[in-house]
Write an enzyme that holds these catalytic residues in place. Structure first.
Site, PDB file in Angstrom:
ATOM      1  N   SER A 246       0.868  -1.147   0.266  1.00  0.00           N
ATOM      2  CA  SER A 246       0.016   0.013  -0.091  1.00  0.00           C
ATOM      3  C   SER A 246       0.729   1.028  -0.111  1.00  0.00           C
ATOM      4  CB  SER A 246      -0.901  -0.231   1.176  1.00  0.00           C
ATOM      5  OG  SER A 246      -2.058   0.697   1.137  1.00  0.00           O
ATOM      6  N   ASP A 478      -8.362  -4.250  -6.633  1.00  0.00           N
ATOM      7  CA  ASP A 478      -8.128  -3.734  -5.386  1.00  0.00           C
ATOM      8  C   ASP A 478      -8.866  -2.254  -5.247  1.00  0.00           C
ATOM      9  OD1 ASP A 478      -6.674  -2.146  -3.312  1.00  0.00           O
ATOM     10  OD2 ASP A 478      -4.883  -3.516  -3.665  1.00  0.00           O
ATOM     11  N   HIS A 506      -7.291  -6.092  -1.042  1.00  0.00           N
ATOM     12  CA  HIS A 506      -6.209  -4.794  -1.120  1.00  0.00           C
ATOM     13  C   HIS A 506      -4.875  -5.530  -0.914  1.00  0.00           C
ATOM     14  CE1 HIS A 506      -4.012  -1.334  -0.550  1.00  0.00           C
ATOM     15  NE2 HIS A 506      -3.964  -1.409   0.614  1.00  0.00           N
TER      16      HIS A 506
END
Length: 537
Positions: A246, A478, A506
């Site tokens: 991320s 995602d 994710h």
């Protein structure tokens, strides 16, 4: 622009371990590219009239003499109370432009390689955010949940970035103030509610400026990346091996742009795109959450306990039913069994739903929570999801996740909006991107407009010319880091290999795909990147 670290759930060998990373004050996950003095500057205009963004410039290979005391420090490792882990404190300059003007103390943790074969060095991990505790992530998941063969060959290492968790954390609001802030109405219906939203954002920003004045100008992603290079030297590694998820992909890519020749084996999972501005980042992410919700909606109506529709109900109708429930909560919050008297209103309910979008493994929990709230007038399940997202414990204490998140994001990029008038003009685009979440996410993108410290970064490309192969991982559906970002970052990095996961949720590594895990493990252990165009499902 705000971004909370992702409340993703990683799975390994059928077990599930909650990470400490979650996304910020917008309900989004984004990354901002800070360039400041380390960049070649701002964009230039091409002859065709378009904008050509400059690339993040690499720093000189030689370490400046003023930084020698930092690069030469030796870490003093100690038992940190978690079996098998050691902790240390590292110093870095508060201001890299004035290394002698004070330092910051950064928390570091490691777990030594468990195997008898020659170690491959250190493997630094970061779970995202900005604001997620890397040390907590290492101790709770990576140091025990990464594949045994990886842990056997690497010293697993983490450092909380400056301003985060154990590393001189940014401080803003106390627990009661945070309770009020997280319940702020993010879909204002009139001028009074718009004024209340602006007042809440101003209060949050002013409190950060008051309580964290020393740090607030020095928590950028570039500074955090430079701290990572000091850690590399302190660990005795010639190159930095790294797995970032991320926002951690933006941190890793920034390191590669600044120190391309010091990149070892680097995995960027759930990639950010540093070339887009804050408004586009938030708009892209809004569309990403809509994509995830569409997948959830299709799954929900296959189950008899879905409170939003029955088999055959279209995703659009499921979304309309959820919006109707949100509107009901806007005027009439429901009890949630909370010891502090909080009820489930629209804002917390929306956060709870968004939290479940990060991992399809949470969809069953979300169905149950929605059923309780919609049919039994019990909001406890959705409140629990929201509290997990905000890292609020049962005693009403919040981690500094949201505070650090805002501090980094608002420094890394100019604000998405300058005021409520800008938000109102952008509402149609956000609502088109997501009929379910668009309005709330647009208004949640306002807070950097009132930040007490001016942004020092801007959108830039990261090319990292001369770096070893870098693996960029993108998940097709995602919600927090849309797949297009992974493709864009892979197109910028000169040595990238894009690894695609055709799935939901994710990030991809450690979430159940043997194809993804094998490709990444092979790269980490042998240095062999995935084949060009490799796709997993």
């Amino acid at each position: 622009m705000h971004i909370r670290p992702s409340p993703r759930t990683l799975r390994t060998r059928g077990t599930r371990a909650r990470t400490t990373a979650r996304l910020t004050a917008t309900l989004l996950t984004t990354a901002a590219l800070l360039v400041s003095a380390c960049s070649s500057g701002s964009s230039t205009t091409s002859s065709a009239g378009g904008t050509v963004q400059a690339a993040l410039a690499a720093l000189p290979r030689a370490t400046p003499s003023a930084l020698t005391p930092y690069y030469g420090q030796r870490l003093s490792w100690r038992d940190c109370g978690v079996t098998g882990f050691q902790c240390a404190t590292m110093k870095a300059p508060l201001d890299y432009a004035r290394p002698d003007a004070g330092s910051v103390r950064l928390a570091v943790a490691r777990k030594k390689a468990t195997g008898k074969a020659k170690p491959l060095g250190s493997l630094l991990v970061n779970p995202g955010g900005p604001g997620g505790s890397a040390v907590g992530y290492l101790q709770q998941y990576a140091g025990i949940g990464y594949p045994a063969q990886v842990r056997a060959r690497y010293d697993m290492v983490a450092m909380d970035p400056r301003g985060v968790a154990r590393s001189e954390p940014v401080q803003c609001l106390d627990g009661r103030q945070m309770d009020a802030y997280t319940q702020t109405d993010l879909t204002p219906d009139d001028q009074r509610e718009r004024d209340a939203l602006v007042a809440a954002d101003r209060m949050f920003a002013e409190s950060c400026g008051t309580r964290s004045a020393r740090l607030l100008r020095h928590v950028s992603t570039v500074e955090a990346a430079r701290d990572m290079d000091i850690l590399r030297a302190a660990l005795g590694d010639r190159r930095l091996n790294y797995v970032g998820a991320s926002y951690g992909t933006f941190l890793g890519a920034t390191y590669a742009g600044l120190f391309p020749r010091r990149v070892g084996r680097m995995v960027l999972d759930g990639a950010m795109d540093p070339t887009v501005d804050a408004r586009r980042l938030n708009l892209d992410q809004t569309a990403g959450f809509e994509t995830a919700f569409q997948a959830f909606a299709k799954d929900c109506v296959r189950h008899s306990d879905c409170p939003l529709g029955r088999r055959g109900t279209t995703p659009a109708r499921v979304g309309a039913n959820l919006n109707a429930f949100f509107r009901k909560l806007d005027g009439h919050p429901v009890p949630a069994g909370d010891a502090d008297g909080r009820k489930l209103g629209e804002s917390l309910a929306t956060t709870g739903v968004i939290a479940a979008m990060y991992d399809e493994g949470s969809w069953e929990q979300l169905r149950e929570a929605l059923t309780s709230a919609m049919r039994k007038n019990d909001g406890a399940g959705l409140l629990s999801l929201a509290d997990s997202y905000y890292e609020r414990d049962a005693n009403g204490h919040y981690s500094n996740l949201m505070m650090a998140n805002a501090a980094v994001n608002c420094l890394d990029l100019p604000p998405a909006f300058s005021g409520p008038e800008d938000v109102e003009k952008a509402l149609p685009a956000f609502e088109k991107a997501s009929p379910v979440f668009g309005a709330g996410l647009a208004w949640a993108s306002l807070n950097c407009a009132y930040w007490p410290v001016r942004a020092t970064g801007e959108p830039h490309r990261i090319e990292a010319r001369g770096a070893a192969p870098i693996v960029v991982v993108g998940t097709v559906r995602d919600p927090a880091t849309p797949y297009r970002w992974a493709r864009s970052l892979a197109g910028q990095l000169s040595s990238s290999r894009l690894l695609t996961y055709d799935g939901d949720g994710h990030t991809a590594y450690g979430r159940g795909s043997a194809c993804i895990d094998t490709a990444i493990d092979t790269y980490l252990l042998r240095g062999t990147p995935p084949a060009p165009g490799k796709r997993c499902s």
